[in-house]
Each structure stands twice: as C-alpha cells, then as structure tokens.
Design a protein around this motif. Structure first.
Motif, PDB file in Angstrom:
ATOM      1  N   ASN A  25     -25.795  75.343   5.905  1.00 45.87           N
ATOM      2  CA  ASN A  25     -27.048  74.446   5.736  1.00 45.87           C
ATOM      3  C   ASN A  25     -28.089  75.175   6.631  1.00 45.87           C
ATOM      4  N   TYR A  26     -27.852  75.683   7.836  1.00 44.45           N
ATOM      5  CA  TYR A  26     -28.669  76.531   8.579  1.00 44.45           C
ATOM      6  C   TYR A  26     -29.385  77.944   7.762  1.00 44.45           C
ATOM      7  N   TRP A  71     -25.136  89.011   6.416  1.00 45.96           N
ATOM      8  CA  TRP A  71     -24.392  89.488   7.470  1.00 45.96           C
ATOM      9  C   TRP A  71     -23.936  88.075   8.155  1.00 45.96           C
ATOM     10  N   LEU A  72     -24.758  87.165   8.166  1.00 48.07           N
ATOM     11  CA  LEU A  72     -24.369  85.982   9.133  1.00 48.07           C
ATOM     12  C   LEU A  72     -23.158  85.184   8.001  1.00 48.07           C
ATOM     13  N   VAL A  73     -23.298  85.160   6.889  1.00 50.08           N
ATOM     14  CA  VAL A  73     -22.200  84.677   6.258  1.00 50.08           C
ATOM     15  C   VAL A  73     -20.845  85.274   6.368  1.00 50.08           C
ATOM     16  N   GLN A  74     -21.017  86.554   6.439  1.00 47.59           N
ATOM     17  CA  GLN A  74     -19.670  87.475   6.574  1.00 47.59           C
ATOM     18  C   GLN A  74     -19.035  86.943   8.420  1.00 47.59           C
ATOM     19  N   VAL A  75     -19.994  86.992   9.161  1.00 50.33           N
ATOM     20  CA  VAL A  75     -19.672  86.481  10.406  1.00 50.33           C
ATOM     21  C   VAL A  75     -18.802  85.033  10.232  1.00 50.33           C
ATOM     22  N   TYR A 124     -17.286  75.805  -0.471  1.00 52.56           N
ATOM     23  CA  TYR A 124     -18.531  75.360   0.050  1.00 52.56           C
ATOM     24  C   TYR A 124     -19.556  76.357   0.500  1.00 52.56           C
ATOM     25  N   VAL A 125     -19.230  77.467   0.981  1.00 54.64           N
ATOM     26  CA  VAL A 125     -19.850  78.579   1.206  1.00 54.64           C
ATOM     27  C   VAL A 125     -20.511  79.121  -0.247  1.00 54.64           C
ATOM     28  N   ALA A 126     -19.595  79.107  -1.055  1.00 52.91           N
ATOM     29  CA  ALA A 126     -20.175  79.579  -2.640  1.00 52.91           C
ATOM     30  C   ALA A 126     -21.138  78.512  -3.250  1.00 52.91           C
ATOM     31  N   ARG A 127     -21.118  77.544  -2.764  1.00 58.05           N
ATOM     32  CA  ARG A 127     -22.156  76.474  -3.436  1.00 58.05           C
ATOM     33  C   ARG A 127     -23.346  76.870  -2.596  1.00 58.05           C
ATOM     34  N   LYS A 128     -23.255  76.947  -1.387  1.00 57.17           N
ATOM     35  CA  LYS A 128     -24.550  77.175  -0.624  1.00 57.17           C
ATOM     36  C   LYS A 128     -25.267  78.371  -0.582  1.00 57.17           C
TER      37      LYS A 128
END
Length: 497
Positions: A313-314, A343-347, A375-379
């Motif tokens: 969400n951030y 990059w932050l998604v990968q982290v 959930y990550v994919a949706r965001k």
C-alpha cells in the motif's frame, strides 16, 4: 565702451532669467500651497483631475531647476533668497509626494503605475530618492506580508521549536502558498519595482530584494523545517516528496525573479537538494525496516502478512511520486543506488520468502507464498511503471498455488493411484480438516485455490469411484462440495457422478 555694453547685456539676461524663474517659483508656490502635505483629507493623484497631478509634478521639477539656477550664482544676495524659497517649496512638494505614494500603492489602482513611475522619477531627480525608496519599501513590505499571510497562516517564528506534527499540519497550505507566491505574487512585485524605478534598473533590483527577500526566506524556512523534521522516516516520506515537487516547480521561478545568484535561489537549491537527500534516506530506511522486520510469528491460516499489506500500500502511494523519484536519482549525479519501486518490491518478496520458512507444514508455506504473491501482483497492477512485473508476480502466484495443491492433496492423489478406497476417504477428510482454517488473500484467490484443488482431485476421484464406487462412501459430488467449501467458499450441492 564695448566691455561695458557686454556687461550690461549679461546683467540684463540674468535679470530676465531671474524674472522667469521667480515667476515659475511663484506659480509652483500656488500649487504647492493648494496641495500642502498637512491636508490629509484628499488625494492629489486619486481625487484631483489628471492635469493637475501632472502640473504638480512639473512644478516640483521646476522648483528643483530653480534651486540649481539660484545656486549657480551664490554671490548674488537676491539669488540666496530665491534659493531658500525654492528649497522650502521643493521640500514641501516632496513631502506631499511622499504622502501620495502609499495611496497609489494601496492597492495600485488601474492606470496608476505610470503615475507611480512619474512620481518616483520626480522625487529621485529632485534628490529625494532616499525618502521615495524608504516609503515605497515600507509600504510594499507590509502589503506583501499581508498577501502571503492570506495564502499561508504558518507563524514564521521559532520554526526550530515546532514538532513534526505542527509542521506537517501546515505543509498543505504551504504547498499552495509557495506555488502562488513564487509564480504570481513575487513576479508581480518584481514587475512593480521594475516599473516604478525604471529609470535605474539597479535601484529597482535592490528595492525588490529588500521588499521580498525576507518573505521568500520565510516560505523556504517552512520547507527546510519539514525536511529537517522528517528525519528520513519512511512514514514521513510523502510530505518530503510533496516539498520536493513544489521546490522543483518553483525553483525556475525563483531563478527568474530573484536571479540565479541570489540568496533566495541558493536557499531554494539547497532546500531541494536536502529534500532529495531526506527522501533517499527514508527509502534506505524503509529497505532496512523491511529486511529487519522482527516478527517471527506466522500469520494464521497462511494469510497475507501485515508487512506485505503495509509495504505494498505504501508503494502504491509512492507510485504517484515516481517522477520525483526519478529527479531525485538524477540530482544525486551517480548514486550508489537508484531507488525504485521495483527494487523495494523485490526486497519485500525476499523477506516474505524468508518468513514462509516459519511454517512447518509445506502446504501452508506454499499457501502463504501464493496469498502474499497474489496480493503483491494485485498492487503491482496499479503501478504503471512496473509493467511486466505484474505478469511475473501472477506467474509466481500460480506456481505457488500448484505447489500448494501438490503438498496439500498429495496424500489423497497417492491413495487414489493406489486404488485404496478407505485410505482415499481418510486422506480426503484429513486434508479437509487441516485446511478448514486456512485462508485466501481474497475471493479471487479463494476461487483459484478451490479450482486448482478441484481440477487435481475430482477427475481422478471420479475415475476411482466408477471402478470402486461400491466401497466408497463419498461420491465425486461430495468431494467436489467439500473442496468448494474451503477458503470461504459456499457449500455446494453434491454433483452427480
């Protein structure tokens, strides 16, 4: 004889000139007397007819020329008297103009700028430039401060003592006020100074600096205070980026109006750089916070981890500032790390994979990963810049769903392959009992999980049932209904064989 004649002619010219000058002084005296500065009730420029105001300015100029004429021959006692009179009248006229100046400035009415310039030219030419500039600056400082107060209500004192919350409460009004001030208010003030003091550009520049610099500095103080109070905290990053965006937008205006070598421009550049540094620091701290998130407790039922929800969400909010992030990366020259949302998604995903290891049950580990990856994919789908990352995340979620099915229903499938009816039914009931409290990230994921399990189990069970139905209590419809009730699904009516 000839020299006496020449002397007589020179004396005659001086006498004639003196007479003309004295008549000019007398005419000016009448007009100055009519508009004496002690009369505060009417305005020469706002209430009198246009010709009379012009006549007054010419009269003031005439008085100045008369002074120069009388001063040119100080040996003449008569000239000494004329000089004193002309000086007294000129001083009175200048006091009247000094009185009129604020009236023309509050606020400058339509068509008054030409008169302001004429008034300033008259005072400057007559040697009253100091008085003119002082009056102008005093009034314009007050007027400019009042204009900016209407735009922004922050108390511009002791900012160093304000808390983050107090500064944060004022950022929204500051963002609007700063944009208006530097794109409209200050340029208008600069134009006014340039117009009124058009006779000497350096004077106009100096007057504008004295009028506007402190107000501009006060506005930049708020930006600097916001950046300083942010302390590179991730939760305060968005305010810092708001400030960075505003400074990026107004800096060209600052350069244009105040000059690229001005103190205001230097402050603006410094504030922009510090905002960029604070933003990079906040992103670095966010990465560290993700990597060092201390919670080792598993999420009940393999659901979406709070860290995944918070970070994604951030990042969705952060996507609105990707232009600012690009500019911040560029402003740092060749930074060691160019911060990006990808990059932050990968982290985050590395951290989630590490957390999955806390589950002892293999099926629950894969369910946890399927839920969080979904959930990550949706965001990610809401972040245009990530592009193909959406598809990659969905593919990863599907792989985890497949792994979940193999782990959760593997014993059932093995029993079906062995054609052991009793063991099959026991395995089905054990699998269902184990999964009753497992959860899906959302209804979409619930449907995917149920569909995957149904596709893997029911067709094979149906084939077994056709061969050994007499020994089985559960029909294929029963198995289908049992799976359909998992992950918040509705209990379905058993289907036919």
């Amino acid at each position: 004889m000839m020299s006496r004649l020449i002397g007589d002619m020179q004396r005659h010219r001086r006498t004639l000139s003196t007479t003309v000058v004295e008549e000019t002084v007398a005419a000016a005296a009448t007009l100055v007397s009519k508009w004496h500065p002690d009369d505060h009730h009417s305005s020469l420029f706002l209430h009198a007819s246009s010709p009379e105001a012009d006549h007054f300015l010419r009269a003031a100029a005439d008085l100045h020329r008369a002074m120069l004429f009388f001063a040119s021959d100080p040996t003449n006692a008569h000239n000494g008297h004329g000089l004193v009179q002309a000086h007294h009248l000129l001083d009175t006229a200048m006091r009247r103009l000094q009185l009129e100046l604020p009236r023309l400035l509050a606020p400058p009415p339509a068509g008054s700028r030409d008169r302001l310039r004429a008034l300033a030219d008259t005072m400057m030419s007559a040697g009253y430039g100091k008085e003119c500039i002082s009056t102008f600056k005093e009034h314009r400082r007050a007027a400019l401060a009042a204009t900016l107060r209407r735009q922004h209500t922050t108390v511009q004192v002791q900012l160093s003592k304000l808390t983050w919350e107090q500064v944060d409460d004022n950022i929204q009004s500051w963002l609007a006020a700063a944009r208006i001030a530097f794109s409209s208010v200050f340029p208008a003030e600069k134009e006014l100074c340039d117009t009124v003091f058009a006779g000497d550009a350096s004077v106009g520049d100096a007057v504008f600096e004295d009028v506007a610099n402190n107000q501009a500095a006060n506005l930049l103080d708020v930006a600097e205070a916001a950046v300083a109070r942010a302390r590179r905290a991730p939760e305060r990053l968005f305010r810092v980026l708001d400030v960075h965006d505003a400074l990026t937008e107004i800096l060209p205006e600052i350069m244009s109006v105040f000059g690229d070598r001005s103190e205001v421009a230097k402050r603006g550049c410094s504030a922009l750089f510090k905002a960029g540094e604070a933003a990079r620091g906040a992103l670095a701290n966010l990465e560290v916070a993700i990597e060092k998130e201390p919670s080792k407790a598993t999420v009940a039922g393999g659901g979406v981890h709070p860290l995944t929800r918070y970070v994604m969400n951030y990042l969705v909010f952060l996507a609105d500032y990707e232009g600012a992030l690009d500019r911040i990366n560029q402003q740092q020259g060749s930074p060691e790390r160019s911060w990006s949302i990808g990059w932050l998604v990968q982290v985050l995903m590395r951290k989630i994979e590490a957390k999955a290891g806390s589950y002892r049950e293999a099926a629950l580990r894969h369910l946890f990963m399927a839920n969080n990856t979904h959930y990550v994919a949706r965001k990610v789908a809401k972040i245009p810049s990530l592009g193909d990352d959406d598809g990659e995340a969905q593919d990863a979620a599907r792989r985890h769903v497949e792994a979940y099915v193999r782990a959760a229903w593997g014993k059932v499938l093995k029993a079906i392959a062995a054609a052991d009816g009793v063991e099959v039914e026991e395995a089905v009931m054990q699998a269902v009992a184990k999964q009753e409290k497992w959860v899906a990230a959302d209804e979409e994921m619930g449907q995917v999980l149920r569909a995957a399990a149904t596709a893997a189990v029911v067709p094979k069970y149906r084939m077994l049932y056709r061969r050994h139905g007499a020994t089985l209590r559960l029909t294929p419809g029963d198995v289908n209904a049992i799976i359909a009730a998992l992950f918040g699904g509705i209990i379905a009516t058993p289907s036919s064989c």
